[in-house]
Design a protein around this motif. Structure first.
Motif, PDB file in Angstrom:
ATOM      1  N   LYS A 296      10.259  20.235  -3.414  1.00 27.83           N
ATOM      2  CA  LYS A 296      11.143  19.057  -4.159  1.00 27.83           C
ATOM      3  C   LYS A 296      11.203  17.811  -3.313  1.00 27.83           C
ATOM      4  N   ASP A 297      10.877  17.643  -2.202  1.00 23.83           N
ATOM      5  CA  ASP A 297      11.304  16.482  -1.392  1.00 23.83           C
ATOM      6  C   ASP A 297      10.583  15.275  -2.319  1.00 23.83           C
ATOM      7  N   PRO A 298      10.987  14.173  -2.244  1.00 22.22           N
ATOM      8  CA  PRO A 298      10.302  12.837  -3.186  1.00 22.22           C
ATOM      9  C   PRO A 298       8.908  12.553  -2.239  1.00 22.22           C
ATOM     10  N   PRO A 299       8.048  12.316  -2.771  1.00 16.22           N
ATOM     11  CA  PRO A 299       6.787  11.828  -2.149  1.00 16.22           C
ATOM     12  C   PRO A 299       7.206  10.798  -0.967  1.00 16.22           C
ATOM     13  N   PHE A 300       6.623  10.954   0.138  1.00 18.86           N
ATOM     14  CA  PHE A 300       6.843   9.979   1.294  1.00 18.86           C
ATOM     15  C   PHE A 300       5.965   8.640   1.024  1.00 18.86           C
ATOM     16  N   THR A 301       6.177   7.563   0.649  1.00 20.53           N
ATOM     17  CA  THR A 301       5.782   6.483   0.314  1.00 20.53           C
ATOM     18  C   THR A 301       5.934   5.322   1.386  1.00 20.53           C
ATOM     19  N   SER A 302       5.587   4.199   1.208  1.00 19.40           N
ATOM     20  CA  SER A 302       6.034   3.102   2.004  1.00 19.40           C
ATOM     21  C   SER A 302       7.398   2.671   1.598  1.00 19.40           C
ATOM     22  N   ALA A 303       8.149   3.350   1.147  1.00 16.93           N
ATOM     23  CA  ALA A 303       9.665   2.920   0.830  1.00 16.93           C
ATOM     24  C   ALA A 303      10.094   2.101   1.442  1.00 16.93           C
ATOM     25  N   TRP A 304      10.062   2.338   2.876  1.00 21.19           N
ATOM     26  CA  TRP A 304      10.891   1.603   3.947  1.00 21.19           C
ATOM     27  C   TRP A 304      10.097   0.183   3.991  1.00 21.19           C
TER      28      TRP A 304
ATOM     29  N   GLU B 231      -4.645   1.059   6.219  1.00 21.51           N
ATOM     30  CA  GLU B 231      -5.482   2.086   5.284  1.00 21.51           C
ATOM     31  C   GLU B 231      -5.470   3.643   5.973  1.00 21.51           C
ATOM     32  N   CYS B 232      -4.302   3.981   6.074  1.00 22.49           N
ATOM     33  CA  CYS B 232      -4.330   5.378   6.719  1.00 22.49           C
ATOM     34  C   CYS B 232      -4.662   6.454   5.937  1.00 22.49           C
ATOM     35  N   ASP B 233      -5.039   7.494   6.142  1.00 22.23           N
ATOM     36  CA  ASP B 233      -5.290   8.977   5.840  1.00 22.23           C
ATOM     37  C   ASP B 233      -3.909   9.424   5.064  1.00 22.23           C
ATOM     38  N   ALA B 234      -2.812   8.767   5.165  1.00 24.24           N
ATOM     39  CA  ALA B 234      -1.294   9.464   5.541  1.00 24.24           C
ATOM     40  C   ALA B 234      -1.209  10.274   4.255  1.00 24.24           C
ATOM     41  N   ALA B 235      -0.664  11.308   4.456  1.00 20.96           N
ATOM     42  CA  ALA B 235       0.031  12.158   3.344  1.00 20.96           C
ATOM     43  C   ALA B 235       0.863  13.270   4.343  1.00 20.96           C
ATOM     44  N   LEU B 236       1.770  14.066   3.420  1.00 24.42           N
ATOM     45  CA  LEU B 236       2.485  15.210   3.929  1.00 24.42           C
ATOM     46  C   LEU B 236       1.628  15.973   3.582  1.00 24.42           C
ATOM     47  N   VAL B 237       0.823  16.890   4.575  1.00 23.44           N
ATOM     48  CA  VAL B 237       0.016  17.953   4.278  1.00 23.44           C
ATOM     49  C   VAL B 237       0.656  19.364   4.571  1.00 23.44           C
ATOM     50  N   PRO B 238       1.032  20.127   3.739  1.00 23.86           N
ATOM     51  CA  PRO B 238       1.501  21.580   3.973  1.00 23.86           C
ATOM     52  C   PRO B 238       0.886  22.536   4.579  1.00 23.86           C
TER      53      PRO B 238
END
Ligand SMILES: N[C@@H](CCC(=O)N[C@@H](CS)C(=O)NCC(=O)O)C(=O)O
Length: 345
Positions: free
Chosen positions: A100-108, A114-121
């Motif tokens: 349920k967490d909001p997707p972690f984006t560049s909100a800040w 150009e990073c592979d960034a993601a939250l990977v469970p």
């Protein structure tokens, strides 16, 4: 289960108020010569990281440089540490994002490469916290740190010491690596690399933490003077040659880089390392840019995770988790540098 206080950065403190990082507890070696139970098989190991953590980040970078992405899987935690067992104890540590967490984006808005960034469970162990992995492995040391290199075959932790994980990635997986020829710890330079690591680790890599986590003025000042003396030493070396040990990029550079790239965005303010910025050291600044612009490295640097982690996870240092707006070094780090003036091997 014991409710005794777990080891975390908050209690690794000496009587003098100095931050004293505890040694990693899991130190098995993967060897292709068969001398240990840990063979370098494709698909056998899984790496748990935080993009924010410089130690985990060096493992991700080595995996990327060697072309081991298809061979060693990765799970990525959320940048903000959380209570791991609210009903049981006070421990705060690394957590995987909840559905349920909001997707972690560049909100800040700090921007990223150009990073592979993601939250990977964690699809290997189904862990919700890094702590779960240590408990599954019946860990008795209890610092639930990243990186963790998990062995799916023996169903336990192989290693949680980044300096050793990068050595294993560098040399033991060459039969399955896309870039087996790349060697960041060549025999001929190994002594020099070790010598550099011997002072960059305590004074700079760990030095920034010693500044920021100190609990006495004396301990903070000691760490700060040592840190900036070491950075001046780096600047002097890099004013004469391309990399720390000469014309060749090595493990010593990769290790130092991970601290330098975080420095102006985070450590200057959050860890009070403010005698100088990296931007004030022209050769070091150019060196950070050059390494940042290496494609295999750039794709594992996520400044959003870095910035949000530090400012939101250390409650005793920054109780309201305020994330400063500036300085925003990402764009600047992608601008041209002048390191080509030194030969490169
Ligand atoms: N010796 C370890 C150190 C790893 C380490 O301390 N990681 C920190 C994150 S930067 C951590 O996970 N800390 C968890 C805590 O303090 O609870 C290595 O280099 O791999």
């Amino acid at each position: 289960m014991s409710t005794a206080a777990k080891t975390t950065w908050q209690n690794e403190i000496s009587q003098k108020g100095e931050f004293v990082r505890s040694d990693a507890g899991w130190r098995n070696w993967i060897k292709k010569d068969g001398s240990t139970p840990f063979q370098p098989e494709a698909g056998r190991y899984h790496l748990y990281v935080s993009y924010a953590c410089p130690w985990a980040n060096r493992c991700l970078a080595m995996r990327s440089l060697k072309g081991l992405e298809d061979v060693i899987g990765v799970s990525v935690v959320h940048p903000t540490m959380q209570r791991t067992r609210p009903d049981l104890d006070e421990h705060v540590g690394w957590a995987f994002a909840k559905p349920k967490d909001p997707p972690f984006t560049s909100a800040w808005g700090v921007g990223s490469f150009e990073c592979d960034a993601a939250l990977v469970p964690d699809d290997v162990n189904g862990a919700k916290f890094i702590r779960d992995l240590y408990e599954k492995a019946k860990d008795s040391v209890g610092k639930y740190s990243v990186p963790v290199l998990w062995d799916k075959k023996l169903n336990t932790i192989c290693s949680n010491e980044s300096s050793e994980i990068i050595r294993m990635f560098n040399s033991e997986f060459n039969d399955v690596a896309k870039h087996p020829q790349l060697d960041l710890y060549p025999e001929a330079l190994s002594k020099q690399i070790d010598e550099v690591n011997e002072w960059t680790y305590p004074s700079i890599n760990n030095g920034v933490y010693r500044c920021g986590f100190a609990k006495s003025q004396e301990a903070h000042e000691k760490a700060s003077y040592e840190l900036f003396e070491a950075l001046d030493r780096v600047e002097s070396i890099l004013s004469k040659q391309r990399y720390l040990t000469g014309p060749r990029f090595t493990e010593a550079d990769l290790r130092l880089f991970m601290t330098l790239v975080r420095f102006d965005e985070v450590y200057v303010v959050h860890f009070k390392c403010n005698q100088k910025r990296i931007a004030d050291l022209p050769n070091t600044h150019g060196y950070v840019k050059e390494i940042c612009q290496m494609p295999a490295i750039q794709k594992v640097i996520n400044m959003d995770h870095i910035k949000v982690h530090y400012y939101s996870s250390h409650q005793s240092i920054n109780p309201y988790a305020l994330v400063p707006v500036g300085p925003g070094v990402v764009k600047e780090l992608l601008t041209p540098h002048d390191r080509h003036r030194f030969p490169k091997e």
